[in-house]
Design a protein around this motif. Structure first.
Motif, PDB file in Angstrom:
ATOM      1  N   GLU A 290     113.978  68.671 113.377  1.00 50.37           N
ATOM      2  CA  GLU A 290     112.981  67.991 114.206  1.00 50.37           C
ATOM      3  C   GLU A 290     113.070  68.464 115.652  1.00 50.37           C
ATOM      4  OE1 GLU A 290     109.782  65.471 114.912  1.00 50.37           O
ATOM      5  OE2 GLU A 290     110.684  66.166 113.024  1.00 50.37           O
ATOM      6  N   HIS A 291     114.277  68.693 116.134  1.00 48.47           N
ATOM      7  CA  HIS A 291     114.479  69.181 117.506  1.00 48.47           C
ATOM      8  C   HIS A 291     113.777  70.513 117.722  1.00 48.47           C
ATOM      9  CE1 HIS A 291     116.482  70.672 121.104  1.00 48.47           C
ATOM     10  NE2 HIS A 291     117.039  71.641 120.404  1.00 48.47           N
ATOM     11  N   LEU A 292     113.910  71.425 116.777  1.00 53.10           N
ATOM     12  CA  LEU A 292     113.292  72.740 116.930  1.00 53.10           C
ATOM     13  C   LEU A 292     111.780  72.683 116.711  1.00 53.10           C
ATOM     14  CD1 LEU A 292     115.987  74.983 115.243  1.00 53.10           C
ATOM     15  CD2 LEU A 292     115.477  74.755 117.663  1.00 53.10           C
ATOM     16  N   LYS A 293     111.300  71.779 115.886  1.00 55.09           N
ATOM     17  CA  LYS A 293     109.859  71.619 115.703  1.00 55.09           C
ATOM     18  C   LYS A 293     109.204  71.084 116.973  1.00 55.09           C
ATOM     19  CE  LYS A 293     108.072  69.994 111.905  1.00 55.09           C
ATOM     20  NZ  LYS A 293     107.296  71.134 111.400  1.00 55.09           N
ATOM     21  N   GLU A 294     109.920  70.208 117.681  1.00 53.54           N
ATOM     22  CA  GLU A 294     109.371  69.663 118.929  1.00 53.54           C
ATOM     23  C   GLU A 294     109.302  70.722 120.020  1.00 53.54           C
ATOM     24  OE1 GLU A 294     110.674  65.017 119.087  1.00 53.54           O
ATOM     25  OE2 GLU A 294     112.271  66.497 119.246  1.00 53.54           O
ATOM     26  N   GLY A 295     110.289  71.601 120.050  1.00 55.96           N
ATOM     27  CA  GLY A 295     110.284  72.669 121.028  1.00 55.96           C
ATOM     28  C   GLY A 295     110.551  72.223 122.448  1.00 55.96           C
ATOM     29  N   VAL A 296     111.189  71.066 122.641  1.00 59.72           N
ATOM     30  CA  VAL A 296     111.549  70.584 123.976  1.00 59.72           C
ATOM     31  C   VAL A 296     113.052  70.356 124.011  1.00 59.72           C
ATOM     32  CG1 VAL A 296     109.315  69.531 124.441  1.00 59.72           C
ATOM     33  CG2 VAL A 296     111.083  68.184 123.321  1.00 59.72           C
ATOM     34  N   GLY A 297     113.630  70.389 125.205  1.00 61.54           N
ATOM     35  CA  GLY A 297     115.076  70.296 125.327  1.00 61.54           C
ATOM     36  C   GLY A 297     115.654  68.960 124.922  1.00 61.54           C
ATOM     37  N   SER A 298     115.019  67.864 125.334  1.00 60.91           N
ATOM     38  CA  SER A 298     115.571  66.535 125.076  1.00 60.91           C
ATOM     39  C   SER A 298     114.505  65.667 124.427  1.00 60.91           C
ATOM     40  CB  SER A 298     116.058  65.894 126.386  1.00 60.91           C
ATOM     41  OG  SER A 298     116.698  64.669 126.147  1.00 60.91           O
ATOM     42  N   GLY A 299     114.219  65.947 123.155  1.00 62.32           N
ATOM     43  CA  GLY A 299     113.213  65.200 122.430  1.00 62.32           C
ATOM     44  C   GLY A 299     113.832  64.202 121.475  1.00 62.32           C
ATOM     45  N   ALA A 300     113.005  63.685 120.563  1.00 62.59           N
ATOM     46  CA  ALA A 300     113.484  62.693 119.607  1.00 62.59           C
ATOM     47  C   ALA A 300     114.508  63.300 118.652  1.00 62.59           C
ATOM     48  CB  ALA A 300     112.309  62.110 118.829  1.00 62.59           C
ATOM     49  N   GLY A 301     114.284  64.553 118.254  1.00 65.85           N
ATOM     50  CA  GLY A 301     115.229  65.201 117.349  1.00 65.85           C
ATOM     51  C   GLY A 301     116.597  65.368 117.970  1.00 65.85           C
ATOM     52  N   PHE A 302     116.631  65.827 119.219  1.00 70.02           N
ATOM     53  CA  PHE A 302     117.913  66.003 119.897  1.00 70.02           C
ATOM     54  C   PHE A 302     118.589  64.650 120.133  1.00 70.02           C
ATOM     55  CE2 PHE A 302     120.587  66.776 123.693  1.00 70.02           C
ATOM     56  CZ  PHE A 302     121.353  67.826 123.196  1.00 70.02           C
ATOM     57  N   GLY A 303     117.799  63.619 120.467  1.00 64.67           N
ATOM     58  CA  GLY A 303     118.358  62.285 120.650  1.00 64.67           C
ATOM     59  C   GLY A 303     118.965  61.741 119.375  1.00 64.67           C
ATOM     60  N   GLY A 304     118.266  61.906 118.253  1.00 61.71           N
ATOM     61  CA  GLY A 304     118.810  61.448 116.983  1.00 61.71           C
ATOM     62  C   GLY A 304     120.044  62.212 116.574  1.00 61.71           C
ATOM     63  N   MET A 305     120.039  63.519 116.837  1.00 60.79           N
ATOM     64  CA  MET A 305     121.175  64.362 116.467  1.00 60.79           C
ATOM     65  C   MET A 305     122.434  63.972 117.235  1.00 60.79           C
ATOM     66  SD  MET A 305     121.280  68.513 116.412  1.00 60.79           S
ATOM     67  CE  MET A 305     120.615  68.595 118.084  1.00 60.79           C
ATOM     68  N   THR A 306     122.330  63.812 118.546  1.00 62.82           N
ATOM     69  CA  THR A 306     123.506  63.429 119.336  1.00 62.82           C
ATOM     70  C   THR A 306     123.947  62.002 119.019  1.00 62.82           C
ATOM     71  OG1 THR A 306     122.008  62.848 121.172  1.00 62.82           O
ATOM     72  CG2 THR A 306     123.029  65.023 121.220  1.00 62.82           C
ATOM     73  N   THR A 307     123.010  61.136 118.675  1.00 65.15           N
ATOM     74  CA  THR A 307     123.385  59.774 118.275  1.00 65.15           C
ATOM     75  C   THR A 307     124.228  59.793 117.003  1.00 65.15           C
ATOM     76  OG1 THR A 307     121.392  58.814 119.270  1.00 65.15           O
ATOM     77  CG2 THR A 307     122.500  57.515 117.579  1.00 65.15           C
ATOM     78  N   VAL A 308     123.797  60.580 116.032  1.00 66.05           N
ATOM     79  CA  VAL A 308     124.583  60.726 114.797  1.00 66.05           C
ATOM     80  C   VAL A 308     125.960  61.303 115.122  1.00 66.05           C
ATOM     81  CG1 VAL A 308     124.744  62.005 112.628  1.00 66.05           C
ATOM     82  CG2 VAL A 308     122.598  60.919 113.275  1.00 66.05           C
ATOM     83  N   GLY A 309     126.008  62.292 116.026  1.00 65.29           N
ATOM     84  CA  GLY A 309     127.291  62.882 116.401  1.00 65.29           C
ATOM     85  C   GLY A 309     128.219  61.877 117.057  1.00 65.29           C
ATOM     86  N   ILE A 310     127.679  61.037 117.934  1.00 67.75           N
ATOM     87  CA  ILE A 310     128.508  60.030 118.604  1.00 67.75           C
ATOM     88  C   ILE A 310     128.975  58.965 117.620  1.00 67.75           C
ATOM     89  CG2 ILE A 310     128.481  58.192 120.334  1.00 67.75           C
ATOM     90  CD1 ILE A 310     126.591  59.938 121.989  1.00 67.75           C
ATOM     91  N   LEU A 311     128.078  58.523 116.742  1.00 63.85           N
ATOM     92  CA  LEU A 311     128.450  57.501 115.762  1.00 63.85           C
ATOM     93  C   LEU A 311     129.565  57.993 114.855  1.00 63.85           C
ATOM     94  CD1 LEU A 311     124.994  56.042 114.662  1.00 63.85           C
ATOM     95  CD2 LEU A 311     126.831  54.800 115.778  1.00 63.85           C
ATOM     96  N   PHE A 312     129.407  59.195 114.305  1.00 59.45           N
ATOM     97  CA  PHE A 312     130.410  59.714 113.375  1.00 59.45           C
ATOM     98  C   PHE A 312     131.673  60.150 114.113  1.00 59.45           C
ATOM     99  CE2 PHE A 312     126.878  59.618 110.592  1.00 59.45           C
ATOM    100  CZ  PHE A 312     127.340  59.759 109.286  1.00 59.45           C
ATOM    101  N   GLY A 313     131.506  60.789 115.277  1.00 58.56           N
ATOM    102  CA  GLY A 313     132.654  61.337 115.974  1.00 58.56           C
ATOM    103  C   GLY A 313     133.518  60.309 116.675  1.00 58.56           C
TER     104      GLY A 313
END
Length: 366
Positions: A290-313
């Motif tokens: 989703e991050h790459l489909k959006e094509g923006v640096g800080s979009g919904a895909g990047f937000g969801g991805m880092t959220t998953v990383g923080i939750l699991f990590g």
């Protein structure tokens, strides 16, 4: 043709311009391979930190996301920025937290100076990665280091090990999953000195205010909320921060929902590392796509991805579960971003009162 605009960023006819629209793009082969590299790097970083029982697993899970998702290529310039930033950040936090940790006013002033330096590099362009990693890393480490119970040596060592491991994993990922074809250079945009000053002071002011608020109210369990207030500043303008906050709120909601789903599926087996690895890889892969489909640096895909990383990590362990962490995270992030946007708006208005720091949006029509 260049259309002149006034100091408040509106066209000369007085009508407000609509915000930028970023339609989703179709993924090419390079994009798919970048998704695989992001999922590979962050998942393997999580596995290594878990096997060795290293603290601050969020570093090992999120740093590969920052490097592999925000930067499409790996070369000497990128490596020097990433490793140099990690080394300098470690020295800065060691000196400031070690010498002035008991003097909050002086520590806050020094943090502002460091944030200003990083945002100046981000505004300049060529050293954007160095500045961006520095802003996130300094914010997180100052947050942890400000509490007396924190082992400063363990924190700094974890940051260095995570940064070095991230570079090693990125190199392996590019060897195993190379791009199908060479990538072009990203476009470079020249900015006026006034705009660079505006972006530097806006970012540094809000980042410092975020650091102060999270210390005053003792919000040590709100790491992702503090990181969110930093990441929405990456567009470097108030207008961009509003768009980034909206996207990040969507991403956080989706990321937390995914975390809750994983918790329900695993139930009381969340302490089994090998049962956790697959859902982590799947989640990162989906949000990276989703991050790459959006094509923006800080979009919904990047937000969801880092959220998953923080939750699991940071929060998934046999003694904890994701339910409370996910629900608390959604509310704290939304409140934090609203407060950050309010601060950014006030600073933006103040800076626009002076010609030396006035932000003018250039409207280029082809």
């Amino acid at each position: 043709m260049l259309r002149f605009v006034n100091g408040r960023g509106r066209p000369s006819n007085g009508k407000r311009r609509p915000g930028p629209v970023h339609p989703l793009k179709e993924l090419d082969t390079n994009d798919v391979r970048q998704c695989l590299r992001v999922a590979f790097g962050s998942t393997l970083g999580f596995v290594v930190s878990s096997l060795f029982d290293w603290h601050y697993g969020v570093f090992f899970t999120v740093y590969p996301m920052l490097l592999l998702a925000l930067v499409p290529t790996l070369n000497g310039h990128v490596i020097r920025q990433f490793l140099g930033s990690a080394l300098i950040n470690t020295v800065e936090v060691a000196l400031i937290a070690g010498l002035f940790g008991h003097l909050p006013v002086i520590m806050t002033g020094l943090a502002f100076i460091l944030f200003a330096g990083r945002f100046r590099l981000m505004s300049g362009g060529p050293l954007f990665l160095f500045g961006a990693q520095g802003v996130v890393s300094l914010s997180v480490m100052f947050h942890f280091a400000s509490y007396p119970a924190t082992n400063l040596h363990d924190l700094l060592a974890s940051n260095l090990i995570a940064s070095s491991l991230t570079l090693a994993l990125a190199a392996v990922a590019y060897v195993l999953i190379p791009d199908a074809e060479p990538r072009g250079r990203p476009p470079r945009r020249d900015k006026s000195l006034a705009r660079q000053r505006h972006e530097t002071l806006l970012g540094a002011s809000v980042a410092t205010l975020s650091f102060v608020v999270f210390q005053v109210f003792d919000l040590r369990d709100s790491l992702s909320a503090q990181v969110a207030t930093i990441l929405i500043l990456f567009p470097l303008t108030f207008r961009g921060a509003v768009v980034a906050a909206r996207h990040r709120a969507t991403g956080v909601l989706l990321g937390c929902s995914y975390g809750l789903l994983v918790q329900l599926v695993l139930y009381n087996h969340s302490g089994n590392l090998w049962l956790v690895v697959l859902p982590l890889w799947i989640g990162v892969m989906l949000f990276a796509r989703e991050h790459l489909k959006e094509g923006v640096g800080s979009g919904a895909g990047f937000g969801g991805m880092t959220t998953v990383g923080i939750l699991f990590g940071q929060y998934l362990s046999p003694g904890q579960d994701l339910v409370y962490s996910a629900l608390y995270r959604v509310s704290s992030i939304c409140v934090g971003m609203l407060a950050a946007l309010l601060a950014a708006y006030l600073v933006h208005r103040l800076l626009n009162r002076f010609a030396a720091t006035r932000l003018i949006y250039e409207d280029v029509v082809h």
